[in-house]
Design a protein around this motif. Sequence first.
Motif, PDB file in Angstrom:
ATOM      1  N   PHE A  17      27.769 -53.350  19.866  1.00 17.06           N
ATOM      2  CA  PHE A  17      27.748 -52.624  18.591  1.00 17.06           C
ATOM      3  C   PHE A  17      26.346 -52.579  18.001  1.00 17.06           C
ATOM      4  O   PHE A  17      25.919 -51.540  17.461  1.00 17.06           O
ATOM      5  CB  PHE A  17      28.727 -53.287  17.623  1.00 17.06           C
ATOM      6  CG  PHE A  17      28.786 -52.628  16.278  1.00 17.06           C
ATOM      7  CD1 PHE A  17      29.312 -51.349  16.135  1.00 17.06           C
ATOM      8  CD2 PHE A  17      28.322 -53.286  15.150  1.00 17.06           C
ATOM      9  CE1 PHE A  17      29.363 -50.737  14.895  1.00 17.06           C
ATOM     10  CE2 PHE A  17      28.372 -52.680  13.909  1.00 17.06           C
ATOM     11  CZ  PHE A  17      28.895 -51.405  13.777  1.00 17.06           C
ATOM     12  N   VAL A  18      25.600 -53.671  18.124  1.00 18.50           N
ATOM     13  CA  VAL A  18      24.237 -53.706  17.599  1.00 18.50           C
ATOM     14  C   VAL A  18      23.340 -52.746  18.370  1.00 18.50           C
ATOM     15  O   VAL A  18      22.538 -52.014  17.784  1.00 18.50           O
ATOM     16  CB  VAL A  18      23.682 -55.148  17.642  1.00 18.50           C
ATOM     17  CG1 VAL A  18      22.185 -55.162  17.378  1.00 18.50           C
ATOM     18  CG2 VAL A  18      24.391 -56.014  16.623  1.00 18.50           C
ATOM     19  N   ARG A  19      23.470 -52.704  19.709  1.00 12.47           N
ATOM     20  CA  ARG A  19      22.624 -51.791  20.491  1.00 12.47           C
ATOM     21  C   ARG A  19      22.940 -50.339  20.169  1.00 12.47           C
ATOM     22  O   ARG A  19      22.030 -49.530  19.983  1.00 12.47           O
ATOM     23  CB  ARG A  19      22.795 -52.041  21.993  1.00 12.47           C
ATOM     24  CG  ARG A  19      21.928 -51.136  22.830  1.00 12.47           C
ATOM     25  CD  ARG A  19      22.146 -51.280  24.319  1.00 12.47           C
ATOM     26  NE  ARG A  19      21.714 -52.568  24.832  1.00 12.47           N
ATOM     27  CZ  ARG A  19      21.572 -52.839  26.138  1.00 12.47           C
ATOM     28  NH1 ARG A  19      21.825 -51.891  27.035  1.00 12.47           N
ATOM     29  NH2 ARG A  19      21.189 -54.034  26.532  1.00 12.47           N
ATOM     30  N   ALA A  48      31.035 -48.064  20.607  1.00 10.05           N
ATOM     31  CA  ALA A  48      30.937 -49.439  21.100  1.00 10.05           C
ATOM     32  C   ALA A  48      32.289 -49.924  21.614  1.00 10.05           C
ATOM     33  O   ALA A  48      32.352 -50.674  22.611  1.00 10.05           O
ATOM     34  CB  ALA A  48      30.428 -50.360  19.991  1.00 10.05           C
ATOM     35  N   ALA A  49      33.378 -49.498  20.973  1.00 11.84           N
ATOM     36  CA  ALA A  49      34.704 -49.895  21.449  1.00 11.84           C
ATOM     37  C   ALA A  49      34.999 -49.291  22.824  1.00 11.84           C
ATOM     38  O   ALA A  49      35.570 -49.951  23.701  1.00 11.84           O
ATOM     39  CB  ALA A  49      35.775 -49.464  20.441  1.00 11.84           C
ATOM     40  N   MET A  50      34.591 -48.036  23.039  1.00 11.38           N
ATOM     41  CA  MET A  50      34.784 -47.424  24.369  1.00 11.38           C
ATOM     42  C   MET A  50      33.919 -48.097  25.421  1.00 11.38           C
ATOM     43  O   MET A  50      34.362 -48.350  26.546  1.00 11.38           O
ATOM     44  CB  MET A  50      34.482 -45.928  24.290  1.00 11.38           C
ATOM     45  CG  MET A  50      35.518 -45.123  23.533  1.00 11.38           C
ATOM     46  SD  MET A  50      35.246 -43.340  23.630  1.00 11.38           S
ATOM     47  CE  MET A  50      33.786 -43.181  22.621  1.00 11.38           C
ATOM     48  N   LEU A  51      32.682 -48.427  25.061  1.00 10.70           N
ATOM     49  CA  LEU A  51      31.812 -49.127  26.005  1.00 10.70           C
ATOM     50  C   LEU A  51      32.331 -50.526  26.288  1.00 10.70           C
ATOM     51  O   LEU A  51      32.139 -51.054  27.390  1.00 10.70           O
ATOM     52  CB  LEU A  51      30.386 -49.200  25.448  1.00 10.70           C
ATOM     53  CG  LEU A  51      29.599 -47.893  25.388  1.00 10.70           C
ATOM     54  CD1 LEU A  51      28.273 -48.099  24.669  1.00 10.70           C
ATOM     55  CD2 LEU A  51      29.341 -47.371  26.791  1.00 10.70           C
ATOM     56  N   PHE A  52      32.990 -51.135  25.321  1.00 12.79           N
ATOM     57  CA  PHE A  52      33.519 -52.491  25.494  1.00 12.79           C
ATOM     58  C   PHE A  52      34.539 -52.543  26.624  1.00 12.79           C
ATOM     59  O   PHE A  52      34.615 -53.535  27.368  1.00 12.79           O
ATOM     60  CB  PHE A  52      34.135 -52.957  24.179  1.00 12.79           C
ATOM     61  CG  PHE A  52      34.745 -54.319  24.244  1.00 12.79           C
ATOM     62  CD1 PHE A  52      33.948 -55.450  24.245  1.00 12.79           C
ATOM     63  CD2 PHE A  52      36.121 -54.463  24.294  1.00 12.79           C
ATOM     64  CE1 PHE A  52      34.513 -56.705  24.303  1.00 12.79           C
ATOM     65  CE2 PHE A  52      36.692 -55.722  24.348  1.00 12.79           C
ATOM     66  CZ  PHE A  52      35.884 -56.847  24.346  1.00 12.79           C
ATOM     67  N   SER A 149      22.274 -47.148  29.643  1.00 14.17           N
ATOM     68  CA  SER A 149      21.304 -48.202  29.364  1.00 14.17           C
ATOM     69  C   SER A 149      21.795 -49.556  29.864  1.00 14.17           C
ATOM     70  O   SER A 149      20.988 -50.437  30.178  1.00 14.17           O
ATOM     71  CB  SER A 149      21.028 -48.268  27.852  1.00 14.17           C
ATOM     72  OG  SER A 149      22.181 -48.681  27.132  1.00 14.17           O
ATOM     73  N   TYR A 150      23.121 -49.723  29.963  1.00 13.06           N
ATOM     74  CA  TYR A 150      23.653 -51.000  30.442  1.00 13.06           C
ATOM     75  C   TYR A 150      23.528 -51.144  31.958  1.00 13.06           C
ATOM     76  O   TYR A 150      23.677 -52.249  32.482  1.00 13.06           O
ATOM     77  CB  TYR A 150      25.112 -51.157  30.020  1.00 13.06           C
ATOM     78  CG  TYR A 150      25.255 -51.400  28.534  1.00 13.06           C
ATOM     79  CD1 TYR A 150      25.109 -52.672  28.009  1.00 13.06           C
ATOM     80  CD2 TYR A 150      25.502 -50.353  27.656  1.00 13.06           C
ATOM     81  CE1 TYR A 150      25.221 -52.903  26.645  1.00 13.06           C
ATOM     82  CE2 TYR A 150      25.618 -50.571  26.300  1.00 13.06           C
ATOM     83  CZ  TYR A 150      25.471 -51.847  25.802  1.00 13.06           C
ATOM     84  OH  TYR A 150      25.567 -52.066  24.455  1.00 13.06           O
ATOM     85  N   GLU A 151      23.286 -50.040  32.665  1.00 14.40           N
ATOM     86  CA  GLU A 151      23.015 -50.144  34.088  1.00 14.40           C
ATOM     87  C   GLU A 151      21.603 -50.648  34.366  1.00 14.40           C
ATOM     88  O   GLU A 151      21.349 -51.235  35.416  1.00 14.40           O
ATOM     89  CB  GLU A 151      23.221 -48.786  34.770  1.00 14.40           C
ATOM     90  CG  GLU A 151      24.647 -48.295  34.760  1.00 14.40           C
ATOM     91  CD  GLU A 151      24.818 -47.029  35.577  1.00 14.40           C
ATOM     92  OE1 GLU A 151      23.801 -46.566  36.166  1.00 14.40           O
ATOM     93  OE2 GLU A 151      25.939 -46.503  35.627  1.00 14.40           O
ATOM     94  N   PHE A 152      20.689 -50.421  33.420  1.00 13.39           N
ATOM     95  CA  PHE A 152      19.301 -50.837  33.602  1.00 13.39           C
ATOM     96  C   PHE A 152      18.982 -52.131  32.853  1.00 13.39           C
ATOM     97  O   PHE A 152      18.206 -52.955  33.343  1.00 13.39           O
ATOM     98  CB  PHE A 152      18.349 -49.730  33.127  1.00 13.39           C
ATOM     99  CG  PHE A 152      18.505 -48.432  33.845  1.00 13.39           C
ATOM    100  CD1 PHE A 152      18.030 -48.269  35.137  1.00 13.39           C
ATOM    101  CD2 PHE A 152      19.138 -47.351  33.233  1.00 13.39           C
ATOM    102  CE1 PHE A 152      18.179 -47.064  35.802  1.00 13.39           C
ATOM    103  CE2 PHE A 152      19.291 -46.152  33.896  1.00 13.39           C
ATOM    104  CZ  PHE A 152      18.806 -46.005  35.184  1.00 13.39           C
TER     105      PHE A 152
END
Length: 259
Positions: A17-19, A48-52, A149-152
């Motif tokens: 959520f912060v990112r 953020a909930a979907m990314l979670f 961004s979470y892949e890198f």
Amino acid sequence: MLDYINLASIPAFLLIFVRVTAFFVTLPIFSYRNVPTQHKIGFSFFLAAMLFFTVDIPIILPNGTFILLLLKEALVGIFIGLMAYIILAAIQIAGGFIDFQMGFAIANVIDPQTGAQSPLIGQYLYTFTLLFILSVNGHHLMIDGVFYSYEFISMQDWLPIGEEGFAAFVIDSFNRMFIIAFLMATPVVGCLFLVDVALGIIARTVPQLNVFVVGLPLKIFVALVVLFISMGIYMMLAKTLFETMLTTMRNFMQLLGGA
């Protein structure tokens, strides 16, 4: 429901959520003042909930370094959004070059999107560029940048801010931005330079003519005509600028991830 939602993963959700929220602080289009703050926070929460439930999240226990991880996630979002904003600011720089030659440099306007002063022609070209980005679903690609961004950049990795490659990449991005701004301003600035040369020749050959009275409206007329003729070139440069912005975001994420 409680079995499905693991309470131990709530700290990881806070990091996500912060990112995402930090992304929307500086990311073009989403960070503008005419987007209500409540909508930004709500959209960040649902994204953020979907990314979670999409990203592979490690179990992160809150300890002494959790605050530092929160700060790192905020810096990741702010830095990547800021790099995209810097590249897109080339249009405002080009407008400043054109306004200075036209005599409009003294007549800056308040940009309702950022609240800062911006040149007239720069705001004109910037509006066309934003419409172009929205027409090609560029805002969707920016949201994809939040996901990829979470892949890198993992949530448990630290940022290589002190390394030499970080500063070199930022400086190279600034150089690229000014080069694109110069290319966008070249047609109008070049024509106005020729107008200044012609007015100088007229001032020497016909001293009775007040070139200061004739020169300002003539330069405005020539600049507007050249802008109308070269609008197709500006749209091509806007396409190149948007591609450069996405490439810069991806390369910057790779740099922050240590790739």
